[in-house]
Design an enzyme around this catalytic site. Structure first.
Site, short mmCIF file in Angstrom:
data_model
loop_
_atom_site.label_atom_id
_atom_site.label_comp_id
_atom_site.label_asym_id
_atom_site.label_seq_id
_atom_site.Cartn_x
_atom_site.Cartn_y
_atom_site.Cartn_z
N HIS A 380 3.85 98.81 49.91
CA HIS A 380 4.61 97.64 50.36
C HIS A 380 5.67 97.17 49.38
CE1 HIS A 380 1.94 96.61 53.80
NE2 HIS A 380 1.04 97.22 53.06
N LYS A 572 9.60 81.88 52.76
CA LYS A 572 8.99 83.10 52.23
C LYS A 572 8.54 82.77 50.83
CE LYS A 572 13.07 85.10 53.03
NZ LYS A 572 12.78 86.32 53.76
N THR A 680 8.96 90.34 57.28
CA THR A 680 8.40 90.16 58.61
C THR A 680 8.75 88.77 59.16
OG1 THR A 680 6.33 89.63 57.47
CG2 THR A 680 6.46 91.79 58.52
N LYS A 684 9.83 87.33 63.04
CA LYS A 684 9.32 86.14 63.74
C LYS A 684 10.47 85.24 64.16
CE LYS A 684 5.40 86.53 60.72
NZ LYS A 684 4.86 86.15 59.40
#
Ligand code: F68
Length: 839
Positions: A380, A572, A680, A684
Site C-alpha cells: 500500500h 485524509k 480512496t 467516495k
C-alpha cells in the site's frame, strides 16, 4: 457513547408480552416494534423515562442482530457443505465505523425499521448517531479492508477477515488552541452488541523461550520451541452481511488474554504485584491500535501484535483443516488462500512454515510449496520510511524459532538469486531478506514477496512504480507474480447508505441495479443534459450541504458557513506528501486577493480540511496548527465576510466522512505525483458528485480516465517530471518569479498568522523553501492556483457544474470494491460464489 437528549415522544406504555419466539423473527413493522420493546424493557431494563438514545439503539441493534444470526449460521453451513475453497483477509486494521445503519441497509429493512421507530416516537437518526465508531484503523488501508469484506459478502464469496480487537481504537482528536490533542478512544466501554465471544476457538500464542531439537517416537528430528511465555488469543466474531442476499460472513478479531489469572508460583512466593503485572503484559498486546499511518517505529509491542494476529489466525485455519482432513495437507493449498494486507502480518509466512513443519511434521520442501501457493501480498505504499524492518536481535529474543526459519528462507532464496545472476554480489546484498548493518534487520516486504505467489499494488501507477522502482529486482526475477488491483469503496456505505436522497433520485431514474452493479451508474449520463434532472440533483446537493452545516453547528454554534459557497474538501490523514500545506497556500492566496480588492466575479468558497496527525509526527501536527491559525485570522476578518471560510473538521473518522461526502463540491487530491499509492477518499467524493482537483497520482489517474479530462481539474508535475526536477529544484527562485506566491510567503513569514506565537511556523516554512523538499510543494503552486481558477469559472456556471457533478457520479462505477474484489477473486483467490439458501 451515551449522551442525553430528550425524545420528542417515546411511547412504550403497552409492552408486548407476547414476544416469546426464539426463532428468526419476521421482517414486518410490528415484528420490529415488538422486539424493540422486548429488548428495551426486559433485556435492558429501561422505560420511557430513560433519556439516552444509546439504550434504544442497543435494543434496536439486538433486534437487527437476531435477523443476522440465522443467516450467519446458514452461510457457515453452506461453505462447510460445499467444501468451499476459502480466502482469509489478514489485516492489522479493520476500520469498520458504525454497524447498525449498514446492517439495516444490507438486510433491506431500513425503511420498515425507520417507520417502526417513528411509530414509537423515536428518531432513528438519534439511535444511529449514538453508536460509537469501531475505529480499528488509521486510514485508507484499514477502511479498504472494511469495504473489501462488505463486497466479499455481497459477492457471496467465502472470505473471513482476521484482525485484532483493540481495546482502544484510533485516538479521538480535539483541538486546543489550534493544536491537536489526542484522547484515548475506549470504544468498548459500553460493550459491543455486534460481537460474539467464541472462547471455544481460543489458541495459545508463544513468545520468547528458545529452540531445541527433539526426537519423536518414530525417531524423527523435530524443532521444538520451548520455555515460552504464552498468551491466549480469544476470538470475537462480528457478522458481515452481504447486500440483501442472505450471506453473512465473519470478521474474527483476536483479543489477548493471559494464560492464567496469575502466575501461581509468584503468587505463592508472595509477589502478588509481579504476578498481576505479568497478566498485564500479556493483555497489553491488543490494548491499543498504533496510530502511525506511515512510518513504523520498530516497537517491540507492535511486533508482538503482528505475530499474535498471524499465529492465532493460522492456528485457527489449520486446526479447522486438521479437524476436517486429519494430517493430510496435500490439498491445503487448493482450498486456502491468505491475503496479507501490507507487510504488517507478513510474519505469517514464517509462522505457516513453523506450524506445518514443527507441529505437523512436514518437510521443508512440502511446507514451502504450500506456503508459497497460499500467501498473497498487497503493498500500500512506496514511501521507503513506511517499509517495515525488524532488528534481528529483537526477533531472536521474541520469536527465536521464526527467526531461524526466516534465515533458512533467505539462504534458499539467495541461492536462487545467485543461480539467476551468477557472480552478482550487489544483487545478493540488495535482495537479501536480511539487511546487513548493526544490527541486522529483517526486511518484511522482501519476506512477503519471497513467500507469496502474488504481489499487487493498489492503483495502476502504484503497481507500475513497484515493478520499476521499489521491487524492481524481484520483478525481474518473477515478473508473473506482480499484478495490479485498483482500489475501490463499497457503494452500499458510500452512496446508498450515506446519501439516501441522492440514492433515491438515482434509483428512481435508472432502477436499483447500481447498488450491486455500480457501472450501471453510466445510465445517468444522458440525464446530465436534462435541466429538470439537473435541478433535482442540485437541490439534493444543496440540502446535503445544509445538513453538513447543521451538523457542524451542533459542535460550533457560532459557525457561519454559506450554503451557496463552493464546498472545497480535503479530508485524509495529515501527511507532508498529501500536501495539506499546498491547500493552505491557496487559501492564503485567496485571502490576499480579497485584501487587495481583487474580487471581481468572486466565487464564495468554504474550505474544509480534516484529518489526524500521528502523535509523534511534528510536521503534521504543525500543519494542523497552521490550518487553525489561518482559519482564525480569515474567519474573523470582516473584510473577508463569507467570501472565504476555512474550517478544520475535528476528529475526522468514518462516520464523519459519511456526512461530509454528500455535501462536498470539490475533492482535493493534491499529493506529490508518485506518492499516494491510490487514495480512496477521492472515490467516495466522486461517487457523491464532487469534482476532483488533483495531480496525476494514484487512482486520480484512473478517475480522470473514467470521467474525462473536461470533468476533472488537473494540475501539477507528473511523477516523471517530479523525479527529473528534483535534481535542480530551487523553490526560492520560483517564489521570486511569482508575485502571488511571494505575497503568500510574505504573509506567512511576516507572522501574520502567528502574531503572538513568534517563529512557530518557521520549520514548516523552511521545509517548503528547501531545495531538498521531497514533496516539492512550491513546484506545483502556480499550476494549482490556475486549476483553482478554472474550478471557480466552472462553479459560476451552475448548469455546467451540475452536469459535471452528475457525470462524476455516473462514471464512478469502476471504483466499487465489487469490481476490485471480483478482480482479486478471478486472478488471485479463485473462489466459487456460494449463494446461501434461507430460510
Ligand atoms: C498503517 C500502519 C502502518 C505501519 C503503515 C501504514 C498504515 C496505513 O494506514 N496506510 C495506509 O492507509 N495506506 C493507504 O492505503 C490505501 C488503501 O490501499 C491507499 O489508498 C492510500 O494511498 C495509502 O496511503
Amino acid at each position: 457513547m451515551p449522551y442525553t437528549m430528550p425524545y420528542k415522544r417515546f411511547i412504550l406504555s403497552k409492552p408486548n408480552a407476547a414476544i416469546t419466539e426464539i426463532t428468526v423473527p419476521g421482517m414486518k413493522k410490528k415484528d420490529f416494534i415488538a422486539d424493540f420493546k422486548q429488548y428495551y424493557i426486559h433485556l435492558l431494563g429501561r422505560d420511557e423515562d430513560c433519556r439516552s438514545p444509546f439504550y434504544a439503539g442497543e435494543a434496536l441493534s439486538q433486534a437487527i442482530r437476531d435477523r443476522l444470526m440465522e443467516r450467519w449460521k446458514a452461510t457457515h453451513k453452506t461453505y462447510k457443505e460445499t467444501h468451499s475453497r476459502r480466502a482469509f483477509y489478514i489485516s492489522m486494521e479493520f476500520l469498520m465505523g458504525r454497524t447498525l445503519s449498514n446492517a439495516m441497509l444490507n438486510l433491506g429493512v431500513k425503511d420498515v425499521v425507520t417507520h417502526a421507530m417513528y411509530d414509537l416516537g423515536v428518531e432513528i437518526e438519534e439511535l444511529i448517531e449514538s453508536e460509537p465508531d469501531a475505529g480499528l484503523g488509521n486510514g485508507g488501508l484499514g477502511r479498504l479492508a472494511a469495504c473489501f469484506i462488505d463486497s466479499c459478502a455481497t459477492l457471496q464469496l467465502p472470505v473471513i477477515g482476521y484482525g485484532l480487537r483493540y481495546e482502544y481504537g484510533m485516538f479521538v482528536q480535539s483541538i486546543v488552541n489550534g493544536e491537536q490533542v489526542e484522547k484515548p478512544d475506549h470504544w468498548l466501554r459500553h460493550g459491543n452488541i455486534w460481537e460474539i465471544e467464541r472462547l471455544e476457538y481460543t489458541w495459545p500464542v508463544k513468545f520468547g523461550g528458545h529452540t531445541e531439537v527433539q526426537v519423536d517416537e518414530q525417531g524423527n528430528h523435530r524443532m521444538c520451541w520451548i520455555s515460552t511465555n504464552d498468551v491466549l488469543a480469544v476470538p470475537y466474531d462480528t457478522p458481515i452481511p452481504g447486500f440483501q442476499n442472505n450471506t453473512v460472513n465473519t470478521l474474527r478479531l483476536w483479543k489477548a488474554v493471559a494464560t492464567e489469572e496469575f502466575n501461581l508460583d509468584e503468587f505463592n512466593a508472595g509477589d502478588y504485584a509481579e504476578a498481576v503485572a505479568a497478566k498485564n503484559t500479556a493483555e497489553h498486546i491488543t490494548m491499543v491500535l498504533y496510530p502511525n499511518d506511515a512510518n513504523e517505529n520498530g516497537k517491540e509491542l507492535r511486533l508482538r501484535q503482528q505475530y499474535f494476529l498471524a499465529s492465532a489466525s493460522l492456528q485457527d485455519v489449520i486446526s479447522h483443516w486438521v479437524k476436517m482432513h486429519g494430517e493430510n495437507f496435500s490439498e491445503f493449498a487448493d482450498k486456502n488462500c491468505f491475503q496479507l494486507n501490507d507487510t504488517h502480518p507478513s510474519i505469517a509466512i514464517a509462522e505457516l512454515m513453523r506450524i506445518l513443519m514443527d507441529i505437523h511434521g512436514l518437510g521443508w520442501t512440502e511446507a514451502w510449496s504450500i506456503t508459497k501457493r497460499t500467501m498473497a501480498y498487497t503493498n500500500h505504499t512506496l514511501l521507503p520510511e513506511a517499509l517495515e524492518k525488524w532488528p534481528v536481535p529483537l526477533m531472536q529474543r521474541l520469536l527465536p524459532r521464526l527467526m531461524e526459519i526466516i534465515f533458512e528462507i533467505n539462504a534458499r532464496f539467495l541461492s536462487e538469486v545467485a543461480a539467476h545472476w551468477p557472480g552478482d554480489n550487489a544483487r545478493l546484498r540488495s535482495m537479501s531478506i536480511i539487511e546487513e548493518g548493526n544490527p541486522q534487520q529483517v526486511r518484511m516486504a522482501y519476506l512477503a514477496i519471497v513467500g507469496s505467489f502474488s504481489v499487487n499494488g493498489v492503483a495502476q501507477l502504484h503497481s507500475k512504480l513497484l515493478q520499476q522502482g521499489l521491487f524492481r529486482d524481484f520483478y525481474e526475477l518473477w515478473p508473473q507474480q506482480f499484478n495490479n488491483k485498483t482500489n475501490g469503496v463499497t457503494p452500499r456505505r458510500w452512496l446508498a447508505g450515506c446519501n439516501p436522497e441522492l440514492a433515491k433520485l438515482i434509483t428512481e431514474t435508472i432502477g436499483e441495479g447500481w447498488i450491486t452493479h455500480l457501472s450501471e451508474l453510466h445510465k445517468l449520463t444522458p440525464y446530465a443534459d436534462d435541466p429538470i434532472f439537473r435541478a433535482r440533483w442540485r437541490n439534493i446537493k444543496q440540502q446535503a450541504k445544509q445538513h453538513l452545516i447543521d451538523y457542524k453547528k451542533q459542535q460550533y454554534p457560532h459557525l457561519n458557513l454559506n450554503v451557496d459557497a463552493l464546498f472545497d474538501v480535503q479530508v485524509k490523514r495529515i501527511h507532508e506528501y498529501k500536501r495539506q500545506i499546498l491547500n493552505v497556500l491557496h487559501v492564503i492566496h485567496l485571502y490576499d486577493r480579497i485584501k487587495r480588492g481583487d474580487t471581481s466575479n468572486w466565487v464564495a468558497r468554504c474550505v474544509l480540511i480534516g484529518g489526524k496527525a500521528a502523535p509523534g509526527y511534528a510536521m503534521a501536527k504543525k500543519t494542523i496548527k497552521l490550518i487553525n491559525n489561518v482559519a482564525k485570522v480569515i474567519n474573523s476578518d470582516e473584510a473577508v465576510g463569507d467570501k472565504l471560510t476555512l474550517f478544520f473538521l475535528t476528529d475526522y473518522r468514518v462516520s464523519a466522512m459519511e456526512k461530509i461526502c454528500p455535501g462536498a463540491d470539490l475533492s482535493e487530491q493534491i499529493s506529490t505525483a508518485g506518492k499516494e499509492a491510490s487514495g480512496t477518499g477521492n472515490m467516495k467524493l466522486m461517487m457523491n458528485g464532487a469534482l476532483t482537483i488533483g495531480t496525476l497520482d494514484g487512482a486520480n489517474i484512473e478517475i480522470r480516465e473514467e470521467v474525462g479530462d473536461e470533468n476533472f481539474f488537473l494540475f501539477g508535475l507528473t511523477e516523471a517530471e517530479i523525479e527529473a526536477r528534483r535534481r535542480h529544484y530551487h523553490p526560492i527562485s520560483i517564489i521570486d518569479q511569482d508575485d502571488d506566491l511571494q505575497r503568500v510567503m510574505n504573509l506567512l513569514e511576516s507572522g501574520h498568522f502567528n502574531q503572538f506565537e513568534p517563529g512557530i511556523f518557521d520549520d514548516l516554512i523552511a521545509s517548503i523553501k528547501s531545495p531538498h523538499d521531497p514533496w516539492m510543494t512550491i513546484a506545483d503552486f502556480r499550476s494549482f492556483i490556475d486549476a483553482q481558477k478554472r474550478v471557480e469559472d466552472a462553479y459560476q456556471d451552475k448548469e455546467r457544474w451540475t452536469k459535471m457533478s452528475i457525470l462524476n457520479c455516473a462514471n464512478s462505477g469502476k471504483f466499487s470494491t465489487d469490481r476490485t474484489i471480483t478482480e482479486y477473486n478471478n486472478e488471485i483467490w479463485k473462489l466459487e460464489p456460494r449463494p446461501v439458501k434461507y430460510p
